[in-house]
Design a protein around this motif. Structure first.
Motif, short mmCIF file in Angstrom:
data_model
loop_
_atom_site.label_atom_id
_atom_site.label_comp_id
_atom_site.label_asym_id
_atom_site.label_seq_id
_atom_site.Cartn_x
_atom_site.Cartn_y
_atom_site.Cartn_z
N PHE A 1 1.05 1.11 7.89
CA PHE A 1 -0.06 0.87 6.99
C PHE A 1 -0.73 2.19 6.59
N GLY A 2 -0.90 3.08 7.56
CA GLY A 2 -1.49 4.38 7.25
C GLY A 2 -0.69 5.10 6.18
N GLU A 3 0.62 5.01 6.29
CA GLU A 3 1.48 5.69 5.33
C GLU A 3 1.40 5.02 3.96
N ILE A 4 1.36 3.68 3.95
CA ILE A 4 1.32 2.94 2.69
C ILE A 4 0.03 3.24 1.93
N VAL A 5 -1.08 3.27 2.66
CA VAL A 5 -2.36 3.57 2.01
C VAL A 5 -2.27 4.93 1.34
N ARG A 6 -1.62 5.87 2.02
CA ARG A 6 -1.48 7.21 1.45
C ARG A 6 -0.59 7.17 0.19
N ILE A 7 0.48 6.39 0.23
CA ILE A 7 1.35 6.28 -0.95
C ILE A 7 0.56 5.71 -2.13
N PHE A 8 -0.25 4.70 -1.85
CA PHE A 8 -1.05 4.12 -2.93
C PHE A 8 -2.07 5.13 -3.46
N MET A 9 -2.73 5.85 -2.57
CA MET A 9 -3.71 6.84 -3.03
C MET A 9 -3.04 7.88 -3.91
N ASN A 10 -1.81 8.23 -3.55
CA ASN A 10 -1.10 9.26 -4.29
C ASN A 10 -0.61 8.77 -5.64
N ASN A 11 -0.31 7.47 -5.75
CA ASN A 11 0.36 6.98 -6.95
C ASN A 11 -0.50 6.12 -7.86
N LEU A 12 -1.67 5.72 -7.41
CA LEU A 12 -2.49 4.85 -8.26
C LEU A 12 -3.20 5.67 -9.35
N SER A 13 -2.51 6.61 -9.94
CA SER A 13 -3.12 7.38 -11.02
C SER A 13 -2.50 6.98 -12.35
N SER A 14 -1.41 6.20 -12.33
CA SER A 14 -0.84 5.72 -13.56
C SER A 14 -0.39 4.28 -13.35
N PRO A 15 -0.36 3.41 -14.34
CA PRO A 15 -0.77 3.66 -15.71
C PRO A 15 -2.28 3.70 -15.88
N PHE A 16 -3.01 3.13 -14.91
CA PHE A 16 -4.47 3.21 -14.98
C PHE A 16 -4.92 4.15 -13.89
N ASN A 17 -5.72 5.12 -14.28
CA ASN A 17 -6.09 6.12 -13.30
C ASN A 17 -7.20 5.59 -12.40
N ILE A 18 -6.81 5.19 -11.18
CA ILE A 18 -7.80 4.69 -10.24
C ILE A 18 -8.16 5.76 -9.22
N THR A 19 -7.15 6.35 -8.59
CA THR A 19 -7.45 7.30 -7.51
C THR A 19 -7.28 8.76 -7.91
N ASN A 20 -6.85 8.99 -9.12
CA ASN A 20 -6.59 10.36 -9.58
C ASN A 20 -5.48 11.05 -8.80
N GLY A 21 -4.64 10.28 -8.14
CA GLY A 21 -3.43 10.81 -7.49
C GLY A 21 -3.70 11.90 -6.48
N PRO A 22 -2.73 12.79 -6.31
CA PRO A 22 -2.85 13.84 -5.29
C PRO A 22 -3.99 14.81 -5.57
N LYS A 23 -4.47 14.84 -6.81
CA LYS A 23 -5.54 15.78 -7.12
C LYS A 23 -6.86 15.38 -6.49
N GLY A 24 -6.98 14.07 -6.19
CA GLY A 24 -8.18 13.61 -5.53
C GLY A 24 -9.36 13.47 -6.47
N ILE A 25 -10.48 13.08 -5.90
CA ILE A 25 -11.68 12.85 -6.70
C ILE A 25 -12.71 13.91 -6.34
N THR A 26 -13.25 14.54 -7.36
CA THR A 26 -14.18 15.64 -7.13
C THR A 26 -15.59 15.24 -7.57
N ARG A 27 -16.51 16.10 -7.32
CA ARG A 27 -17.92 15.95 -7.70
C ARG A 27 -18.48 14.59 -7.29
N ILE A 28 -18.23 14.22 -6.06
CA ILE A 28 -18.77 12.96 -5.54
C ILE A 28 -20.25 13.16 -5.24
N ASP A 29 -21.06 12.13 -5.55
CA ASP A 29 -22.49 12.22 -5.26
C ASP A 29 -22.70 12.35 -3.76
N GLY A 30 -23.68 13.15 -3.39
CA GLY A 30 -24.07 13.19 -2.00
C GLY A 30 -24.97 12.00 -1.72
#
Lengths: 356, 330
Positions: free
Chosen positions: A127-156
């Motif tokens: 499951f740990g590995e699958i979550v990582r695969i999803f985080m890495n690939n859910l950037s297309s066709p709809f950009n949800i996680t922004n892929g390996p680049k990650g999400i920046t400028r998160i509010d504190g």
């Protein structure tokens, strides 16, 4: 013979509390980086206490704990960053992250918990590995996680108009961003410690320990083992979710890189080293292992350069080797941990006599 | 080219590798009822050792046939892996045989972390490219192509499975193994040394793992210190699919999983292309115009299939296709 002076119990606790309250200000004198290191140490104590409920108390080996941490972090990152243009307040997203992690835990645990323990270990590992695969690939066709680049400028964090990323001054004392997070984390830590301590001797806690020691006997004693195990698993997962949210807020940046298997192993090593099931042992284990990387960075690198003229073993690799050895050696020679829970210790030694 | 047939061929190739690795899990499980968490790392070490030997032999420049060079790699990898398998049993499992179940699982995880990082120290962080010495001639069958490497892998695994079956059912040691799997205590009364049988099982499993490692290396042309993790996970899923503890089950599960994965990865893109869905494609008319695609899940989700299979099997048939009940704790 009576001791000369007898301090009341609250006096010692007050001293510890005072020291913990002053700590970030003292560390700031050394360098703000140290406050950050202390924050991460607290975060890891939090995580290992969460995992302690699952592994230590209920005896369920969860090797994908970091996945729940990731769920919490991504919930915060998606709901409070310019990525979707959402900026929800912390009191909404922190519980939401915990809830989603809890649901993920329950969904994962439901099919596996009625089977033997080792299945759970390998399913959580996957499951740990699958979550990582999803985080890495859910950037297309709809950009949800922004892929390996990650999400920046998160509010504190932002409580009642106070921004946790900036420095404020109260009563002439400057409170830097990390210092404020330190206090929030300390508060959360207090909460999780109280929960853990209360659980230890509660009806549920005893049921967990009973399952850990002998599931068949526990079942015979009238414990609904599947539900009670599921509860432990989901509760541990929700603590992971909260920690993930705090991580996202503190860092301002999340990417799949932060949630690899090694993190799960490190948290597991903290629980095992300190003593599975014992709150204070786990805290000590987490503190010890949080500072090991820092220690290695300052000692191993210069030592190797001085001895061999170059780096033979990177501190990162050495750290993982040490963790691996710690897991093996602890199970062999001190299976109940460096600071074992008294009940657990008793059982482990009884077992040894039986085997001999 | 017939894509369906091609995916079947590719699936059978990876599936036969999974089957060999799954046999390792299932054999160990059969005798001690525990999962050998470090088995994936043993496979990785096998691939890496073979890589080193093959590179060294190629470097010598001797006029040897390529198949012989790969065979030398295999012959070097097998004893190395067997030694590791034995060490694993002695260090991580034997001292904890009567401990609570959690203990050997944790030591095995520790051993697997150690093996991974020792491999990192020896072979480095970057993926190692296997020298492509086997000439890769393709043969056409029914509109699809099968390469010589694929033929070699499939036939090798068939030979291994046949040999293992013979070994387990016809030799003295095999009978001892099955007796131990049935009941350790009674097997002991019959004069079977359980320690020897268990150690032997780990060694045989590791030897099979070594061959599987070389197969993966030559097939994908690459070896990496983390390759054992996901491969181990998939092979374990295969073993569970077939019914853990059951040799025929592991073989069947491996092949089936390979097929599911190849067909899944080949077709999931088409199935989850929103432009092919009647209602949704209307809403996405802009992006679907001119034969555009909006693929929800592409072949980059290939690794998810094994896990999905594992969860589905655990939900609907925890005993696997050919296995007996496992739901109660021993």
């Amino acid at each position: 013979m009576k001791p000369y002076v007898r301090f009341p119990r609250w006096f010692g606790l007050a001293l510890i509390a005072l020291a913990l309250l002053l700590l970030p200000h003292l560390l700031t004198q050394v360098g703000t980086a140290w406050v950050r290191i202390a924050n991460f140490a607290i975060l890891f104590i939090f995580l290992s206490l969460g995992l302690n409920i699952v592994v230590g108390m209920a005896g369920l080996l969860d090797l994908g704990y970091v996945a729940f941490y990731a769920v919490g972090a991504y919930v915060w990152a998606l709901l409070a960053s310019p990525h979707f243009g959402l900026h929800m307040p912390f009191w909404a997203i922190l519980p939401l992250g915990a809830l989603l992690a809890c649901i993920a835990g329950a969904v994962l645990g439901a099919p596996t918990l009625r089977l033997r323990g080792d299945y759970l270990a390998i399913v959580t590992l996957g499951f740990g590995e699958i979550v990582r695969i999803f985080m890495n690939n859910l950037s297309s066709p709809f950009n949800i996680t922004n892929g390996p680049k990650g999400i920046t400028r998160i509010d504190g964090m932002n409580v009642a108009g106070m921004n946790f990323s900036a420095t404020d001054t109260f009563l002439g004392i400057p409170f830097s961003g990390p210092t404020k997070y330190y206090y929030v984390l300390l508060l959360l830590l207090l909460l999780v410690i109280v929960v853990n301590l209360r659980l230890q001797n509660s009806r549920i806690g005893r049921a967990w320990v009973a399952i850990r020691e002998d599931e068949l006997a526990a079942k015979a004693a009238g414990i609904n083992t599947r539900n009670v195990k599921l509860l432990a698993f989901a509760m541990g997962a929700s603590f992971g979710g909260i920690a993930g949210g705090m991580f996202a807020a503190m860092q301002g940046f999340v990417s799949p890189e932060s949630f690899v298997l090694h993190e799960s192993i490190m948290i597991l090593a903290m629980v095992v080293l300190g003593g599975m099931g014992n709150v204070w042992g786990v805290i000590a284990g987490a503190l010890l292992l949080s500072f090991v990387p820092e220690l290695l960075r300052y000692t191993v690198e210069p030592a190797q350069k001085a001895l061999f003229g170059k780096m033979l073993i990177e501190p990162e690799v050495l750290r993982m080797l040490l963790f691996g050895m710690a897991l093996v050696l602890m199970m062999r020679f001190r299976p109940a941990g460096l600071w074992p829970e008294s009940r657990h210790k008793r059982e482990m030694s009884e077992m040894k006599e039986e085997a001999a | 080219m017939d894509i369906f047939l091609q995916q079947i061929i590719n699936g059978l190739t990876t599936g036969s590798v999974y089957a060999i690795v799954a046999l390792g899990y299932t054999m160990v499980y059969g005798v001690i009822q525990l999962i050998n968490f470090a088995h994936g790392e043993v496979v990785m070490i096998g691939a890496m050792t073979a890589f080193t030997v093959i590179m060294a032999v190629v470097g010598l420049g001797l006029p040897l046939p390529p198949a012989l060079i790969v065979l030398l790699g295999v012959l070097a990898a097998i004893p190395v892996c067997m030694a590791i398998g034995y060490t694993l049993e002695r260090v991580a499992y034997r001292p904890l045989r009567h401990a609570p179940r959690l203990a050997p699982l944790i030591t095995a995880i520790g051993m697997s972390i150690i093996l991974q990082h020792v491999a990192l120290l020896i072979w480095g962080r970057d993926p190692r490219a296997f020298p492509q010495i086997m000439e890769n001639t393709s043969f056409a069958i029914g509109g699809a192509a099968i390469s010589s490497v694929q033929i070699a892998i499939i036939s090798m695994s068939v030979i291994l499975m046949a040999a293992l079956t013979w070994f387990v059912y016809r030799t003295r040691f095999g009978i001892a193994m099955r007796a131990t799997a049935e009941n350790v205590h009674v097997a002991g009364l019959m004069g079977i040394d359980a320690n020897r049988v268990i150690a032997g099982t780990f060694i045989i499993a590791a030897g099979l793992g070594a061959v599987a490692g070389v197969m993966v290396g030559t097939y994908y042309g690459i070896a990496h210190y983390t390759m054992g993790f996901i491969l181990g996970l998939k092979a374990f899923s295969a073993a569970v699919l077939g019914g853990i503890g059951n040799l025929a089950g592991a073989m069947l599960g491996g092949l089936l999983l390979g097929l599911v994965e190849a067909l899944g990865a080949g077709y999931i893109g088409d199935f989850t292309d929103l432009c092919r869905w009647p209602v949704v494609s209307g809403m996405l008319s802009e992006r679907c115009a001119d034969g555009g695609h909006v693929v929800l899940f592409g072949s980059n989700y290939q690794d998810v299939f094994a896990f999905a299979v594992l969860i589905l099997v655990l939900v609907f048939r925890p005993s696997g296709l050919l296995g007996e009940r496992v739901s109660e704790r021993a």
